[in-house]
Structures are given as C-alpha cells and as structure tokens.
Design a protein around this motif. Structure first.
Motif, mmCIF file in Angstrom:
data_model
loop_
_atom_site.group_PDB
_atom_site.id
_atom_site.type_symbol
_atom_site.label_atom_id
_atom_site.label_comp_id
_atom_site.label_asym_id
_atom_site.label_seq_id
_atom_site.Cartn_x
_atom_site.Cartn_y
_atom_site.Cartn_z
ATOM 1 N N UNK A 107 -9.541 15.059 35.443
ATOM 2 C CA UNK A 107 -8.181 14.547 35.421
ATOM 3 C C UNK A 107 -7.191 15.847 35.775
ATOM 4 N N UNK A 108 -6.062 15.461 36.598
ATOM 5 C CA UNK A 108 -5.105 16.230 37.431
ATOM 6 C C UNK A 108 -4.996 17.437 36.123
ATOM 7 N N UNK A 109 -4.578 17.291 34.664
ATOM 8 C CA UNK A 109 -4.525 18.274 33.934
ATOM 9 C C UNK A 109 -6.087 19.035 34.159
ATOM 10 N N UNK A 110 -6.631 18.592 33.473
ATOM 11 C CA UNK A 110 -8.321 19.778 33.403
ATOM 12 C C UNK A 110 -7.917 19.946 35.155
ATOM 13 N N UNK A 111 -8.167 19.903 36.250
ATOM 14 C CA UNK A 111 -8.420 20.029 37.224
ATOM 15 C C UNK A 111 -7.200 21.750 37.700
ATOM 16 N N UNK A 112 -5.840 22.049 37.004
ATOM 17 C CA UNK A 112 -5.004 22.510 36.810
ATOM 18 C C UNK A 112 -5.692 23.888 36.101
ATOM 19 N N UNK A 113 -5.690 23.576 35.258
ATOM 20 C CA UNK A 113 -6.425 24.147 34.256
ATOM 21 C C UNK A 113 -7.957 24.843 35.025
ATOM 22 N N UNK A 114 -9.015 23.932 35.540
ATOM 23 C CA UNK A 114 -10.193 24.427 36.175
ATOM 24 C C UNK A 114 -9.203 25.841 37.207
ATOM 25 N N UNK A 124 -8.791 16.758 41.486
ATOM 26 C CA UNK A 124 -8.460 15.564 40.548
ATOM 27 C C UNK A 124 -8.232 13.920 40.971
ATOM 28 N N UNK A 125 -8.613 12.833 39.894
ATOM 29 C CA UNK A 125 -8.067 11.609 39.817
ATOM 30 C C UNK A 125 -7.340 11.310 39.201
#
Length: 288
Positions: A107-114, A124-125
């Motif tokens: 997710x975009x949320x998780x991708x920012x954290x990663x 991110x998708x």
C-alpha cells in the motif's frame, strides 16, 4: 488515470516450469510462493514464540508459535508482497535482515514507511491499481484488492490494508490466478472481486478472528467460509491463525464452518512447514 507500473527483474527466466508450483507455509501470513520462475515472499514475520509485536496505541500481542524456518533460511527471492504495515506482517527481523534492494509491493502507506527504513525498491499500488513484474518472458501482474481491517470508524485508526491478486502471465495469457485476502473483514466492496476475476485458482485466507477491545479485525471461521462462497476460488488455504494472542478464532472454528457449508473439497490445510503443490494446465501444455 493511473499510469501503468512496471518492474523488470534481473535474470532471463529461461524455460520456467509453468505446470507446477508450490506454496510453503512459514506461519502467520508468511508464505513462500514459487511458480513460473518467480519466488515470492508474503508478509514476512519471523519472530519466535514468546516475542511480542506492537500493534499501535500501546497494544502488544505475544507470539505463541514459531515460524517454520528462520529468515536466514529463505531461498533467493524475487520480491515481497506485503498486505499492510503491522508488526505481525513486517516485523523487526524482516526490517533488519531482508535485502534493502528487494522489491516490495504494498500500500502507499506501507511503502512510505518501508522507504524510511531503507527499502528503496518498495512499490506502491492503490486499490484496483496494478504493477506488472517481468522476469524474462514471464510476467506477474499484481493488483491491489479492496480490504478493510476493522469496522466503521475503527478502520481509520488502523493501517490501510490491501488484498492482492497475482496473475502469472506469458504471451498475453494468464496461466494461474492467486488471491490473497490480506487482513480484511467480509464487506461490501469484496463483491466486486468475483465480478472482475471469475476464475481464481487459489485463495489464501487471512483468518484468526483478531480482536482488540472485543472488536473483530480479521475474518473468523464463519467469515472465512463467507469469503470462499463470495470469491469462489477453485481451492482455498487458510493462513494467519493460531499464531498470536490477539487471534481469538482458532482454525478449528473455520474447519467446523467449512464442514457445515459442505466445502471440504475446496479447502486445503497447511501446518507450519507444510507445502501445497499445485499443477497448472496451461494452454501450452494442452497443445503438446
């Protein structure tokens, strides 16, 4: 309109096996999927029995099982598919020991954290958006499916979650279609999935009946059966059960609901360390 996303992996992927694949169950929502020359890890959780995860808002949960393998025993990976950023899905062991250059689709949320953690190949998708991963002549189309990790207003307090549809393709043909629910409840938006994907070969169901403050956050046994009836995969495998103290619906609940619904022939069960081997009747095989 979303721009088409594409990721090209190294390696020519010459003569991949398109007729046989496997799912190895590590534990929680962590599996190793091998098919068409791809090796994919989902939701890496390698903490051991007695370790705790932090779920936010001061909440913790203890792991009551061990993973089938240690993270050091993983095979060479092509990518990771991550449903959301919760510590029982991407833990501190994964953060410390996974290759930071490994592509992670989430997710975009998780991708920012990663990306803040140094995973610069994170992709991110958004819901219904896809990314095509190419390796030689083979393609893997990953599409984000709707998911809701809690009811009503509580969902807004939890990390956004996605299900994933993995379509293994070559020469414009899909050979195998796999759906991973992610940590979702059964809700209205899931009805769109079978309309768009009427031929799902395999579904991995995140169960467990996770409860916080008495509120259900992941599918319990009854909802797991509802998901099978709604999505109608050829085969379903339950994962994400019996591993943490917040999981309140044991696998036995799901098994009983499956029997009651007369769906035994559609469900396969894996213990930690078990492998489900599947065969794919591709058009190429049919022509030979």
């Amino acid at each position: 309109m979303n721009t088409a996303k594409e990721l090209v992996l190294p390696g020519d992927n010459t003569n991949p096996d398109l007729e046989n694949g496997s799912v190895f169950f590590v534990g929680t929502a962590t599996v190793i999927l091998r098919y068409a020359g791809f090796t994919i890890l989902t939701d890496p959780n390698f903490l051991h029995q007695g370790d705790h995860v932090h779920l936010g808002y001061g909440l913790r949960s203890q792991r009551v099982t061990d993973p089938a393998i240690a993270i050091e025993e993983l095979p060479p990976l092509d990518l990771v598919v991550l449903s959301h950023m919760h510590e029982d899905h991407f833990d501190r062991v994964a953060e410390q020991k996974l290759d930071k250059s490994l592509p992670i689709v989430s997710t975009p949320h998780a991708t920012k954290s990663l990306q803040k953690k140094g995973f610069n190949a994170a992709q991110a998708i958004d819901t219904w958006e896809s990314i095509t991963v190419r390796k030689g002549e083979q393609s893997l189309k990953i599409t984000s499916m709707p998911g809701r990790h809690g009811p009503g207003i509580l969902a807004a307090a939890l990390p956004p979650v996605m299900g994933s549809m993995l379509e293994f393709q070559s020469a414009g043909q899909t050979h195998f279609c796999l759906y991973i629910t992610g940590d979702t409840l059964v809700y209205e938006q899931l009805k769109e999935i079978p309309k768009r994907y009427p031929n799902i070969d395999l579904a991995l169901l995140h169960l467990g009946g996770t409860k916080v403050f008495g509120i259900l956050l992941t599918m319990n046994g009854r909802q797991g059966v509802e998901a099978i009836q709604l999505i109608s995969p050829q085969t379903a495998i339950p994962i994400h059960y019996n591993d943490y103290t917040v999981f309140k619906s044991p696998l036995e609940d799901f098994k009983a609901a499956v029997v009651l619904a007369e769906l035994e022939d559609r469900v396969k069960y894996l213990k930690h360390g078990d492998t489900y081997n599947f065969q794919v009747r591709t058009q190429i095989a049919k022509e030979n």
